[in-house]
Design a protein around this motif. Sequence first.
Motif, PDB file in Angstrom:
ATOM      1  N   PRO A 325     -35.408 -41.532  41.782  1.00  0.00           N
ATOM      2  CA  PRO A 325     -34.462 -41.347  40.676  1.00  0.00           C
ATOM      3  C   PRO A 325     -33.307 -42.344  40.759  1.00  0.00           C
ATOM      4  O   PRO A 325     -32.896 -42.729  41.872  1.00  0.00           O
ATOM      5  CB  PRO A 325     -33.974 -39.904  40.873  1.00  0.00           C
ATOM      6  CG  PRO A 325     -35.082 -39.230  41.590  1.00  0.00           C
ATOM      7  CD  PRO A 325     -35.679 -40.273  42.494  1.00  0.00           C
ATOM      8  N   PRO A 326     -32.777 -42.772  39.606  1.00  0.00           N
ATOM      9  CA  PRO A 326     -31.745 -43.813  39.611  1.00  0.00           C
ATOM     10  C   PRO A 326     -30.573 -43.531  40.545  1.00  0.00           C
ATOM     11  O   PRO A 326     -30.134 -44.427  41.271  1.00  0.00           O
ATOM     12  CB  PRO A 326     -31.294 -43.871  38.151  1.00  0.00           C
ATOM     13  CG  PRO A 326     -32.499 -43.451  37.376  1.00  0.00           C
ATOM     14  CD  PRO A 326     -33.175 -42.416  38.225  1.00  0.00           C
ATOM     15  N   MET A 327     -30.071 -42.299  40.563  1.00  0.00           N
ATOM     16  CA  MET A 327     -28.920 -42.017  41.409  1.00  0.00           C
ATOM     17  C   MET A 327     -29.288 -42.031  42.895  1.00  0.00           C
ATOM     18  O   MET A 327     -28.460 -42.383  43.745  1.00  0.00           O
ATOM     19  CB  MET A 327     -28.291 -40.672  41.042  1.00  0.00           C
ATOM     20  CG  MET A 327     -27.479 -40.712  39.749  1.00  0.00           C
ATOM     21  SD  MET A 327     -26.212 -42.024  39.727  1.00  0.00           S
ATOM     22  CE  MET A 327     -25.166 -41.535  41.104  1.00  0.00           C
ATOM     23  N   VAL A 328     -30.524 -41.666  43.215  1.00  0.00           N
ATOM     24  CA  VAL A 328     -30.978 -41.753  44.607  1.00  0.00           C
ATOM     25  C   VAL A 328     -31.035 -43.209  45.050  1.00  0.00           C
ATOM     26  O   VAL A 328     -30.536 -43.587  46.121  1.00  0.00           O
ATOM     27  CB  VAL A 328     -32.351 -41.075  44.784  1.00  0.00           C
ATOM     28  CG1 VAL A 328     -32.894 -41.325  46.192  1.00  0.00           C
ATOM     29  CG2 VAL A 328     -32.241 -39.580  44.518  1.00  0.00           C
ATOM     30  N   SER A 329     -31.648 -44.056  44.212  1.00  0.00           N
ATOM     31  CA  SER A 329     -31.702 -45.486  44.528  1.00  0.00           C
ATOM     32  C   SER A 329     -30.305 -46.079  44.612  1.00  0.00           C
ATOM     33  O   SER A 329     -30.022 -46.937  45.465  1.00  0.00           O
ATOM     34  CB  SER A 329     -32.515 -46.231  43.463  1.00  0.00           C
ATOM     35  OG  SER A 329     -33.872 -45.850  43.506  1.00  0.00           O
ATOM     36  N   TYR A 330     -29.417 -45.616  43.756  1.00  0.00           N
ATOM     37  CA  TYR A 330     -28.030 -46.091  43.746  1.00  0.00           C
ATOM     38  C   TYR A 330     -27.346 -45.764  45.073  1.00  0.00           C
ATOM     39  O   TYR A 330     -26.682 -46.617  45.676  1.00  0.00           O
ATOM     40  CB  TYR A 330     -27.293 -45.442  42.583  1.00  0.00           C
ATOM     41  CG  TYR A 330     -25.827 -45.808  42.461  1.00  0.00           C
ATOM     42  CD1 TYR A 330     -25.425 -47.048  41.963  1.00  0.00           C
ATOM     43  CD2 TYR A 330     -24.844 -44.892  42.826  1.00  0.00           C
ATOM     44  CE1 TYR A 330     -24.084 -47.367  41.838  1.00  0.00           C
ATOM     45  CE2 TYR A 330     -23.497 -45.206  42.699  1.00  0.00           C
ATOM     46  CZ  TYR A 330     -23.122 -46.430  42.206  1.00  0.00           C
ATOM     47  OH  TYR A 330     -21.794 -46.756  42.084  1.00  0.00           O
ATOM     48  N   LEU A 331     -27.521 -44.543  45.567  1.00  0.00           N
ATOM     49  CA  LEU A 331     -26.890 -44.137  46.822  1.00  0.00           C
ATOM     50  C   LEU A 331     -27.485 -44.885  48.016  1.00  0.00           C
ATOM     51  O   LEU A 331     -26.763 -45.270  48.945  1.00  0.00           O
ATOM     52  CB  LEU A 331     -27.032 -42.625  47.005  1.00  0.00           C
ATOM     53  CG  LEU A 331     -26.255 -41.765  46.002  1.00  0.00           C
ATOM     54  CD1 LEU A 331     -26.573 -40.293  46.214  1.00  0.00           C
ATOM     55  CD2 LEU A 331     -24.758 -42.014  46.120  1.00  0.00           C
ATOM     56  N   VAL A 332     -28.811 -45.093  47.997  1.00  0.00           N
ATOM     57  CA  VAL A 332     -29.441 -45.871  49.064  1.00  0.00           C
ATOM     58  C   VAL A 332     -28.909 -47.303  49.049  1.00  0.00           C
ATOM     59  O   VAL A 332     -28.621 -47.897  50.104  1.00  0.00           O
ATOM     60  CB  VAL A 332     -30.973 -45.863  48.906  1.00  0.00           C
ATOM     61  CG1 VAL A 332     -31.633 -46.835  49.879  1.00  0.00           C
ATOM     62  CG2 VAL A 332     -31.518 -44.455  49.117  1.00  0.00           C
ATOM     63  N   LEU A 333     -28.763 -47.857  47.863  1.00  0.00           N
ATOM     64  CA  LEU A 333     -28.214 -49.208  47.696  1.00  0.00           C
ATOM     65  C   LEU A 333     -26.801 -49.292  48.280  1.00  0.00           C
ATOM     66  O   LEU A 333     -26.466 -50.227  49.025  1.00  0.00           O
ATOM     67  CB  LEU A 333     -28.200 -49.577  46.216  1.00  0.00           C
ATOM     68  CG  LEU A 333     -27.676 -50.953  45.825  1.00  0.00           C
ATOM     69  CD1 LEU A 333     -28.729 -52.008  46.073  1.00  0.00           C
ATOM     70  CD2 LEU A 333     -27.265 -50.971  44.364  1.00  0.00           C
ATOM     71  N   LEU A 334     -25.967 -48.308  47.952  1.00  0.00           N
ATOM     72  CA  LEU A 334     -24.591 -48.300  48.444  1.00  0.00           C
ATOM     73  C   LEU A 334     -24.547 -48.265  49.967  1.00  0.00           C
ATOM     74  O   LEU A 334     -23.848 -49.064  50.604  1.00  0.00           O
ATOM     75  CB  LEU A 334     -23.836 -47.086  47.889  1.00  0.00           C
ATOM     76  CG  LEU A 334     -23.498 -47.057  46.403  1.00  0.00           C
ATOM     77  CD1 LEU A 334     -22.654 -45.835  46.092  1.00  0.00           C
ATOM     78  CD2 LEU A 334     -22.767 -48.317  45.991  1.00  0.00           C
ATOM     79  N   ALA A 335     -25.288 -47.320  50.550  1.00  0.00           N
ATOM     80  CA  ALA A 335     -25.244 -47.154  52.005  1.00  0.00           C
ATOM     81  C   ALA A 335     -25.766 -48.398  52.723  1.00  0.00           C
ATOM     82  O   ALA A 335     -25.154 -48.882  53.693  1.00  0.00           O
ATOM     83  CB  ALA A 335     -26.051 -45.926  52.409  1.00  0.00           C
ATOM     84  N   SER A 336     -26.887 -48.930  52.257  1.00  0.00           N
ATOM     85  CA  SER A 336     -27.510 -50.063  52.943  1.00  0.00           C
ATOM     86  C   SER A 336     -26.662 -51.327  52.852  1.00  0.00           C
ATOM     87  O   SER A 336     -26.445 -52.022  53.853  1.00  0.00           O
ATOM     88  CB  SER A 336     -28.899 -50.323  52.354  1.00  0.00           C
ATOM     89  OG  SER A 336     -29.729 -49.198  52.513  1.00  0.00           O
TER      90      SER A 336
END
Length: 421
Positions: A325-336
């Motif tokens: 889901p977009p927000m999941v990918s967004y959070l993974v992007l932020l953390a990484s």
Amino acid sequence: MNQPTKFDQRSILTPLFLSLLITEVLSSLGQVILTFALPLHLLNLTGSASLYGLVTALALIPSVLLTPLGGGLADRLNKRTSMAVLDFSTAVLAALYLLLSRKLDLVVLTIAVMMDVYGLHALYSPVVQAAVPFIIDASGEHGNERLTRATALITQVTSLTIMLGPVLAGMLLGFAGIGPVVLLAGLACLLSSIWIALALPIPRRPAAESSRGLLKNLLADFAQAAHFLLARYQLIVVNLLVTLANFVFAAFANVALPYVVTQLLGLSNQLQGLAEGLISAGGLAGAVLVAVRPAWFTLERVRALLAACGLCLLPIALSLFFAAPPMVSYLVLLASLAVAVGLIQCVSVTFIAYEQTETPKDLVGKVIGLTMCLAMAAMPLGQALYGPIIDHLPMPAIMLAVALIMVTASLLARRSMRAHS
């Protein structure tokens, strides 16, 4: 037996150094807001990663060419006057953008203004770094540690503005449009210029007189800095590795981040600004870590830090590959990317602090300017290259390739340095 004296953090936080930090906050805030908002405004209008990559690549060309010049000028000219004039010039550029944005082609105007902003910043950064040894006493016990921590503190406040600037710019851009964003950036640079003139009397060491003329002097400065670097194999290898990291990783991240957030995930400008800010928080954390534990970071560890930086792309690639889901990918992007930027910041502070401590004072600006030029030279090429690649290839495959190149380059650098040790 005499006990070694304990390092006193307060020996760094003098009124003069605090004034330098305030200047860095204001100047960096104005520059970051402009370079964040102007190309994102174009991306919103066109949706083209190729155009975004081209614009940001062309904007960096003056920065690459002028950074060595900034190093030479930093050692020869009055640092306070130079900084004040450069910040005032950035404020003038913001005003010109507001006046001309409805009269000229927006792509051409954006490229021209960003080229000038990056060019001015390329002249500005070596001046700030060259001023530190004149403000911080590096003599006696703990002298090198004071310089390292002072450099880390400057990096921390720069990281803080890089963190807050895009958040503020993204909010304003989403709710009020590009005009108020540019106005805010111009005001920040204008205030910085005034503050420098009033509160930053940087000590200066008169440059040696020469009758060769400015151009010949600057060429001689370049040759002198190059000779200093070529005599140090470790610095050569680390320079090449950092240059490759800028070409492969940093250029990719600069183009990919806004494209992934606003185009692939379909999220808002506000979330893009928040992403820039939170990822920059990783850079702030990295600078804080170096300031707290400077002994942990040496040139020998730069290779491992950059390899780990490349591996940070793998969680993002997996998230996009499996269509989370977009927000999941967004959070993974932020953390990484926050972790990756933190690692890059550790490398940057370690590298600059090493040069400040190992370079004679009259060469600091020249050497830092040359190494910054070498590191930045790959950015325009990388950003121009990644635009079309992102438009035509799957994002997870690109990220995997970037990670593999980073790890391989770090391993080769380790072998090379061991062979010459």
